[in-house]
Structure formats: C-alpha cells, structure tokens
Design an enzyme around this catalytic site. Structure first.
Site, PDB file in Angstrom:
ATOM      1  N   GLY A 176      -4.221  -1.890  -1.169  1.00 58.65           N
ATOM      2  CA  GLY A 176      -3.331  -1.599  -2.283  1.00 58.65           C
ATOM      3  C   GLY A 176      -3.006  -0.123  -2.351  1.00 58.65           C
ATOM      4  O   GLY A 176      -3.571   0.690  -1.618  1.00 58.65           O
ATOM      5  N   HIS A 207      -6.829  -1.325   8.298  1.00 61.72           N
ATOM      6  CA  HIS A 207      -6.233  -2.644   8.098  1.00 61.72           C
ATOM      7  C   HIS A 207      -6.534  -3.533   9.307  1.00 61.72           C
ATOM      8  O   HIS A 207      -5.813  -3.498  10.303  1.00 61.72           O
ATOM      9  CB  HIS A 207      -4.713  -2.522   7.925  1.00 61.72           C
ATOM     10  CG  HIS A 207      -4.301  -2.066   6.576  1.00 61.72           C
ATOM     11  ND1 HIS A 207      -3.625  -2.872   5.683  1.00 61.72           N
ATOM     12  CD2 HIS A 207      -4.474  -0.890   5.936  1.00 61.72           C
ATOM     13  CE1 HIS A 207      -3.394  -2.212   4.566  1.00 61.72           C
ATOM     14  NE2 HIS A 207      -3.904  -0.996   4.699  1.00 61.72           N
ATOM     15  N   GLN A 247     -12.434   1.359  -0.904  1.00 69.01           N
ATOM     16  CA  GLN A 247     -12.649   2.558  -1.713  1.00 69.01           C
ATOM     17  C   GLN A 247     -13.265   2.211  -3.065  1.00 69.01           C
ATOM     18  O   GLN A 247     -14.191   2.890  -3.529  1.00 69.01           O
ATOM     19  CB  GLN A 247     -11.315   3.288  -1.896  1.00 69.01           C
ATOM     20  CG  GLN A 247     -10.742   3.830  -0.599  1.00 69.01           C
ATOM     21  CD  GLN A 247      -9.255   4.135  -0.694  1.00 69.01           C
ATOM     22  OE1 GLN A 247      -8.597   3.861  -1.709  1.00 69.01           O
ATOM     23  NE2 GLN A 247      -8.701   4.701   0.361  1.00 69.01           N
ATOM     24  N   GLY A 279      -2.053   3.751  -4.469  1.00 72.24           N
ATOM     25  CA  GLY A 279      -2.468   4.587  -5.576  1.00 72.24           C
ATOM     26  C   GLY A 279      -3.886   5.127  -5.459  1.00 72.24           C
ATOM     27  O   GLY A 279      -4.556   5.018  -4.424  1.00 72.24           O
ATOM     28  N   GLY A 295      -4.112   7.365   1.706  1.00 73.96           N
ATOM     29  CA  GLY A 295      -4.060   8.772   1.367  1.00 73.96           C
ATOM     30  C   GLY A 295      -5.300   9.244   0.634  1.00 73.96           C
ATOM     31  O   GLY A 295      -5.430  10.429   0.311  1.00 73.96           O
ATOM     32  N   PHE A 296      -6.226   8.314   0.343  1.00 71.44           N
ATOM     33  CA  PHE A 296      -7.508   8.629  -0.265  1.00 71.44           C
ATOM     34  C   PHE A 296      -8.595   8.141   0.687  1.00 71.44           C
ATOM     35  O   PHE A 296      -8.353   7.252   1.509  1.00 71.44           O
ATOM     36  CB  PHE A 296      -7.662   7.945  -1.626  1.00 71.44           C
ATOM     37  CG  PHE A 296      -6.724   8.476  -2.682  1.00 71.44           C
ATOM     38  CD1 PHE A 296      -7.163   9.390  -3.628  1.00 71.44           C
ATOM     39  CD2 PHE A 296      -5.400   8.045  -2.740  1.00 71.44           C
ATOM     40  CE1 PHE A 296      -6.309   9.869  -4.605  1.00 71.44           C
ATOM     41  CE2 PHE A 296      -4.534   8.532  -3.707  1.00 71.44           C
ATOM     42  CZ  PHE A 296      -4.987   9.450  -4.643  1.00 71.44           C
ATOM     43  N   ASN A 352      -3.359   3.018   6.737  1.00 72.08           N
ATOM     44  CA  ASN A 352      -2.391   3.438   5.738  1.00 72.08           C
ATOM     45  C   ASN A 352      -3.141   3.795   4.465  1.00 72.08           C
ATOM     46  O   ASN A 352      -3.347   2.953   3.600  1.00 72.08           O
ATOM     47  CB  ASN A 352      -1.370   2.335   5.467  1.00 72.08           C
ATOM     48  CG  ASN A 352      -0.468   2.687   4.310  1.00 72.08           C
ATOM     49  OD1 ASN A 352      -0.301   3.859   3.975  1.00 72.08           O
ATOM     50  ND2 ASN A 352       0.111   1.690   3.667  1.00 72.08           N
ATOM     51  N   SER A 367       0.817  -1.211   0.000  1.00 69.04           N
ATOM     52  CA  SER A 367       0.000   0.000   0.000  1.00 69.04           C
ATOM     53  C   SER A 367       0.853   1.263   0.000  1.00 69.04           C
ATOM     54  O   SER A 367       0.358   2.352  -0.300  1.00 69.04           O
ATOM     55  CB  SER A 367      -0.939   0.018   1.207  1.00 69.04           C
ATOM     56  OG  SER A 367      -1.889  -1.018   1.142  1.00 69.04           O
ATOM     57  N   GLU A 385      -6.074  -6.624   9.733  1.00 70.53           N
ATOM     58  CA  GLU A 385      -5.037  -7.632  10.002  1.00 70.53           C
ATOM     59  C   GLU A 385      -3.946  -7.067  10.896  1.00 70.53           C
ATOM     60  O   GLU A 385      -3.213  -7.805  11.551  1.00 70.53           O
ATOM     61  CB  GLU A 385      -4.447  -8.151   8.693  1.00 70.53           C
ATOM     62  CG  GLU A 385      -3.308  -7.354   8.099  1.00 70.53           C
ATOM     63  CD  GLU A 385      -3.724  -6.004   7.547  1.00 70.53           C
ATOM     64  OE1 GLU A 385      -2.840  -5.145   7.327  1.00 70.53           O
ATOM     65  OE2 GLU A 385      -4.931  -5.791   7.336  1.00 70.53           O
ATOM     66  N   CYS A 394      -9.334  -1.173   2.749  1.00 69.77           N
ATOM     67  CA  CYS A 394      -8.430  -0.159   2.212  1.00 69.77           C
ATOM     68  C   CYS A 394      -8.786   0.187   0.761  1.00 69.77           C
ATOM     69  O   CYS A 394      -9.862   0.697   0.500  1.00 69.77           O
ATOM     70  CB  CYS A 394      -6.993  -0.637   2.373  1.00 69.77           C
ATOM     71  SG  CYS A 394      -5.745   0.630   2.060  1.00 69.77           S
TER      72      CYS A 394
END
Length: 405
Positions: A253, A366, A286, A255, A326-327, A324, A56, A368, A282
């Site tokens: 993941g 996350h 999204q 991006g 950024g979007f 983690n 990620s 996990e 994550c």
C-alpha cells in the site's frame, strides 16, 4: 527565428514544478489539469501499465528511466488495481520520448487515451536522466505536474502549490485505495494464450487485509491453493478472526506506515497474538515491524524498479526483486525476538523479518513481481507451508531462489 526553427519548435503544453521552484517544461498527454505529488523514478524496462495501476504509487509521480514507454499500448488484463473502475492513485507519468502508436497484439487502447480515462497526467520530451540524477542527489521531490493543451500556466501559483504541499510523511493513503467492502478472490495467474485461470484447490482460507493490494498478489495466493477473503484496511482483528482463516495476509500500500499504523498496528498486534500464520509485504511489512516494536524511516529516494538484488539470510541465496517503497524499516530498532531475514544488496536496508518461534514473517519487496522477475514466488509456498505445519501436514519444498554468484 528561422523558418526551419519555427517548424521544429515544439510548444510547451505541460510542466513539472519542483518545491524549490525548478520548472521543467515538456509536452503534455493523458489527463489535463494539475496535481501535487512526490516525484520518484522507476528503473523497470517493462510493465508500465502495471506500475501505473499499482496502488502503492498513490500520491506519486513516476519518472520512467526507460525512454520508450507506451509502445505496446494498454489492455484490461494488465491492470493491477483491484477495482477496475477506480483510479490507482498515481498522479502523473514522466517520459523521455513521445508515446508512439502501440504495436502489440494485446493492445486495446493507446496509452494517451488510457491515461485520460484514469485521470493521470503525462509529461514527455524532457531529459529524464537529468531528473533522475537530481532525485538521486537531492532525494524524492515534492512537486506539481500540470498539463494545459493551450500551454497557459500560472507559474507563480504552481511554485507556491508545490512548495506548500506537505509531502508523504504523515499521510495515510491506504484509506484512499482500499476496497470499500469485503470480497472473495479465485482468479489465478495469466497463462500465454489462455488468459487467467480459476482456483480449483481450497486447501487453505486466507484473509487478506487490503491496504492497496495488487491483483497478482491475490492470483498467486489463489494459485497456491488459498481461498482468499479480502477485507478493507479498516478491518478489526475481530473482523479477521471471525472468518476463521488458516492464515492472514497484510498487503502492500501507499503512504507513511506510521500514519496508517495508527489504526492498523493495534489490529496487527492482535493478529500476531492469535498464533495464526501471517505474511506481510511492503506496507504490511512496515506496519508489522511497527507492531513488533520497530520503527520506520523515510528513505532518501526510495526503491522503485524490477532489478533490486536482495540477500535471503534464511537460505544464503540472492534473488532479483521488484520494489516500490519510499519508507523502510529501521533494522536497528527491531527487538531481539525479531530476526532480519532479508537485506538489500544495493544499500543494506531491511527487506524482511520474522518472529523467532512464531509463524510470522514479511518482506519489503513485491514477491508477486508484476512487473518483475519471479525469483520471489517461493515466498507464497513458504506461507502455505506455515499453514501446513500448523495443521500437522507435511511441508512442500520451496521453489529455490537463484543461487548467489
């Protein structure tokens, strides 16, 4: 300069150059060379190896707010990238203190050598508090990190490269970190002094789509009694459904979710329509939101750490989570058929959703938690309970998250 000053002077062998031309000098370690990326900060105090191998983080430089990183060395057990031979996509690591020799019985390699092997550039000896404050004020920064043992840098060229790097918006990075082919997984979580185990229960068959999946996600699915088949990010709905799964998992993941969603969202819509239980985290969360008619936005600084409080509206409890991203999903854009299940107690941003009347849900963080607290492991039981319910079997109790104060 006095003789004492000369002895104490530390040569500059690495720099971080921000897109606005700011130059931050320090000492280099790890790989040499240069790399453009987005600079973020992570507030976790443990798990630096897991962080630096989390796919990620592709396209990013991680600034660690905890000053002492590398003091327990590295090993082959704590890597989160599924393919041990591949890079995770992290471009750089920024530390306050120099890396010391490791002092832990599990260590097999110094962080410096480990970073060299994984082609990650390191920069130490800078004021990470000041850099973190800058990011909090101005947002995540486009930058270039460079390491030259000779200390020779073309600052004009570096400034131009940093200014011209387009940033993560519009970038599909899942294609760079996904597995090249399908594979199965049966390893279960690590146990002290015993290492990793092997799945002995095949109660369910789950197909996981790999947008940058982590090993500990696969381990927890296996531990929950799932035979796991992993397919690459480019898998079609037909690829997934032809495996006749009991459930579908959409992984984390890197991006921009809208960029990866150009090919993934139509697939996800078909998978939702199949009626099978579906769980996303994550990036998977999204893109599920996009598939349901929602929108995603670039965050100011993102959420990166292992101490983020999240409120679960379905239980009325609070859990401390590992994040983690950024979007984020714009909660106001979600249709009425989609319920917002989890929210961040830091900034109120969306952290979870589910479709009313369907076995489909996802979370932004996350669960996990590698690294991080285990408060959210109950979500894997929630997923398997959806598969039990579809079969007509009795559901098992979820392991409760910590109660709100």
């Amino acid at each position: 300069m006095t003789t004492a000053d000369a002895w104490s002077a530390t040569p500059v062998t690495a720099v971080l150059v921000l897109a606005d031309g700011t130059v931050i000098e320090g000492q280099g370690f790890g790989a040499t060379g240069q790399a453009c990326a987005e600079v973020c900060f992570n507030t976790a105090i443990t798990g630096y190896e897991e962080i630096l191998t989390d796919p990620s983080y592709a396209g990013q430089i991680v600034t660690f707010t905890f000053p002492h990183i590398g003091n327990v060395g590295t090993n082959d057990e704590d890597v989160e990238t599924v393919n041990m031979a591949s890079a995770s996509g992290v471009r750089g690591a920024i530390l306050r203190a120099d890396v010391t020799d490791p002092s832990n019985y599990r260590s097999s390699r110094h962080l410096d050598a480990w970073l060299k092997a994984r082609d990650i550039i390191g920069l130490s000896g800078i004021d990470t508090r000041a850099l973190t404050a800058l990011i909090r004020e101005r947002g995540a920064q486009n930058a270039i990190i460079a390491h030259s043992p000779e200390g020779i840098f073309d600052l004009d060229a570096l400034k131009a490269a940093a200014a011209n790097w387009p940033g993560l918006v519009g970038m599909d990075l899942a294609k760079d970190v996904t597995a090249g082919q399908s594979f199965t997984w049966d390893e279960t979580p690590w146990v002290w002094n015993d290492g990793y185990g092997q799945r002995r229960d095949d109660s369910f068959h789950v197909v996981a789509i790999d947008y940058g999946i982590k090993r500990n996600i696969l381990r927890l699915l296996a531990d929950a009694g799932c035979k796991v088949t992993v397919l690459p990010a480019s898998a079609s709905a037909e690829d997934v459904l032809s495996r006749e799964p009991d459930g579908i998992f959409l992984s984390n993941g890197p991006g921009d979710p809208a960029a990866t969603g150009e090919y993934a969202v139509p697939v996800i819509r078909e998978l939702v329509a199949s009626g099978l239980p579906l769980f996303g985290i994550c990036l998977g969360h999204q893109m599920l939101a996009l598939a349901l008619g929602g929108e995603t936005v670039k965050m100011h600084q993102g959420h990166h750490g292992a101490n983020h409080p999240v409120y679960d509206r379905t239980t009325g409890k609070v859990e401390i989570t590992s994040m983690n991203h950024g979007f984020a999903v714009d909660a106001a854009s979600l249709p009425e058929t989609v319920e917002e299940t989890h929210v961040s107690l830091f900034d109120g941003s969306n952290c979870g959703l589910r479709i009313s009347g369907q076995p489909v849900f996802s979370v932004q963080y996350h669960p996990e938690a590698s690294p991080g607290p285990r408060d959210s492991h109950y979500l894997f039981r929630r997923f398997t309970n959806l598969m039990r319910a579809r079969r007509g079997d009795a559901e098992l109790p979820e392991k409760a998250a910590p109660a709100a104060a």
